[in-house]
Design a protein around this motif. Structure first.
Motif, short mmCIF file in Angstrom:
data_model
loop_
_atom_site.label_atom_id
_atom_site.label_comp_id
_atom_site.label_asym_id
_atom_site.label_seq_id
_atom_site.Cartn_x
_atom_site.Cartn_y
_atom_site.Cartn_z
N ILE A 128 44.13 41.16 44.75
CA ILE A 128 44.48 40.42 45.95
C ILE A 128 45.94 40.00 45.90
N HIS A 150 40.71 39.62 42.13
CA HIS A 150 39.73 39.00 43.02
C HIS A 150 38.75 38.28 42.13
N CYS A 207 34.55 44.26 48.11
CA CYS A 207 34.34 42.92 48.62
C CYS A 207 32.88 42.80 49.01
N LYS A 251 41.43 43.11 52.77
CA LYS A 251 42.83 42.93 52.50
C LYS A 251 43.66 43.00 53.73
N SER A 273 37.33 37.23 49.87
CA SER A 273 38.68 36.75 49.65
C SER A 273 39.38 36.66 50.98
N SER A 279 45.10 36.34 52.27
CA SER A 279 44.43 37.45 52.90
C SER A 279 44.63 37.40 54.39
#
Length: 418
Positions: A193, A211, A232, A249, A264, A271
């Motif tokens: 991230i 992450h 994710c 992302k 995230s 993000s």
DNA sequence: TAGTGTTTACGGCTCT
DNA sequence: AGAGCCGTAAACACTA
């Protein structure tokens, strides 16, 4: 991943492939010469020998060894490369300037010349250095390790580059090539991230962190290949957001995926759906200082090695200024392997396993080890007979097919004490 | 301008 | 065979 090894051949164009191509690389995961029994034991453990992983002999403490056999500067095909970064050279008394990254690696897995003996099976009279052989770690692994070992648990792209080059001489070559891959990995994988820089720390590029939920990527602490690609978990749409992209992302505008799927994405400032660069301007909380990473790291740090630079390293400041909110939850989000966590309560949940290719072996070596001449030299050649034997057998099996190299490591999960 | 970041595409390899 | 992971190349956009 195999490619990690096999790809080596690609370097030919740039430098004499004679150096390593076609030859079994000799890496030793044994980060510990003195205490690194984990590796030694591992290597000599039954089942290990045939595993073939052995190709991997990360030899030890690097820093150290380079001097004994290292080709040193001017290594053929390695112009300008001294073999060891100043910071890694144990021989140099004066404390090297802290590297750009957080905790300076106390030891380097740089396979020093080690394993010359292995080559004996080919009756090659000369001693070839494996110092610059391509590490068996994937770029994702390298990035993960770099970030993990940093005090702030986040590094800039350049710091990641430096960390890799410091530890692996191999990567001092063809930088454009692998650095492009690194960037690709960072952008493409959900496990990384981007954390915008805070206004008080202007500079180029953002910080990259792991992450919080990516802890299981390298189960068993084996950094050779991920058990499973991290995706994710939370997808807006639910579901598994295919590995195809990084939904969570911040991507280019218009890029599908910015639907904000990953956890995230929703709870992390960085993000924000801004483009990579623009993110810096919109980085909200990055300016908010979070508690020093130390709050989470000490207990969670894989290496948990007191960094000699802990008090002075610039990056440590980051820990105060850049700790990302996500990171603050890291501990809570860690997904320790129930088994491993149970057996290795003292280690970081993520990398609790003392796998030969574990970051633990690479980074946790007490600094004194590399300063200890005995340990140092002991690690150079094929320090551990058992390891060598295992290595040999492995090499034999793997020779000609580097793929075997990985088999015992990740292809066939080592059951190690679990 | 160089560095950084994102994407796309392709090929190799392993695992199922 | 297909899926998935990985490495590499390359194009493009943005920023310090």
């Amino acid at each position: 991943m195999l490619s990690a090894v096999k790809m080596e051949g690609h370097e030919h164009a740039d430098w004499s492939g004679s150096y390593y191509y076609g030859e079994p690389e000799c890496y030793s995961a044994s980060g510990t010469m003195t205490s690194g029994l984990s590796m030694n034991a591992y290597m000599s453990a039954p089942g290990m020998a045939g595993a073939g992983h052995v190709n991997a002999h990360y030899m030890n403490p690097v820093g150290v060894g380079a001097s004994s056999q290292s080709p040193g500067p001017g290594m053929p095909g390695m112009p300008g490369v001294s073999g060891l970064p100043p910071s890694m050279s144990s021989i140099s008394p004066p404390p090297p300037p802290p590297p750009p990254y957080g905790n300076a690696p106390v030891m380097s897995p740089v396979y020093g010349q080690a394993c010359a003996g292995i080559r004996s099976r080919e009756s090659k009279p000369y001693r070839r250095s494996y110092t610059h052989a391509k590490p068996p770690y994937s770029y994702i692994s390298l990035i993960t390790m770099a970030i993990q070992q940093s005090g702030s648990k986040m590094l800039t792209l350049n710091e990641i580059y430096q960390w890799i080059m410091d530890l692996f001489p191999f990567y001092r070559q063809n930088q454009q090539r692998w650095q492009n891959s690194i960037r690709h990995s960072l952008s493409f994988n959900d496990c990384f991230i981007k954390v915008p820089r805070s206004p008080d720390r202007p500079g180029k590029g953002s910080f990259w962190a792991l992450h919080p939920d990516s802890g299981n990527m390298f189960e068993n602490g084996c950094y050779l290949r991920r058990q499973k690609r991290f995706k994710c978990a939370k997808t807006a749409g639910g579901g598994d957001q295919e590995a195809a992209g990084k939904p969570g992302k911040p991507g280019k505008p218009g890029k599908p995926g910015s639907e904000g799927g990953c956890s995230s994405g929703s709870d992390s400032p960085h993000s924000s759906p801004s483009s990579s660069s623009s993110s810096s301007s919109s980085s909200p909380p990055s300016s908010d200082l979070k508690p020093p990473r130390g709050d989470l790291l000490p207990s969670s740090s894989p290496a948990r090695v007191p960094s000699p630079f802990a008090h002075t390293h610039p990056n440590l400041h980051l820990s105060h200024h850049h700790a990302h909110p996500l990171l603050l939850h890291e501990a809570a989000h860690l997904k320790p392997d129930p088994h491993h966590a149970h057996h290795y309560p003292h280690h970081h949940a993520h990398y609790s396993f003392n796998h030969p290719f574990s970051i633990n072996n690479l980074m946790s070596e007490p600094q004194h080890h590399r300063l200890d001449p005995v340990a140092q030299y002991g690690g150079y050649g094929c320090p551990v007979p058992g390891a060598l034997v295992a290595a040999k057998s492995g090499l034999d099996a793997a020779h000609g097919d580097s793929s075997n190299y990985y088999h015992g490591v990740y292809g066939r999960p080592l059951v190690n004490s679990t």
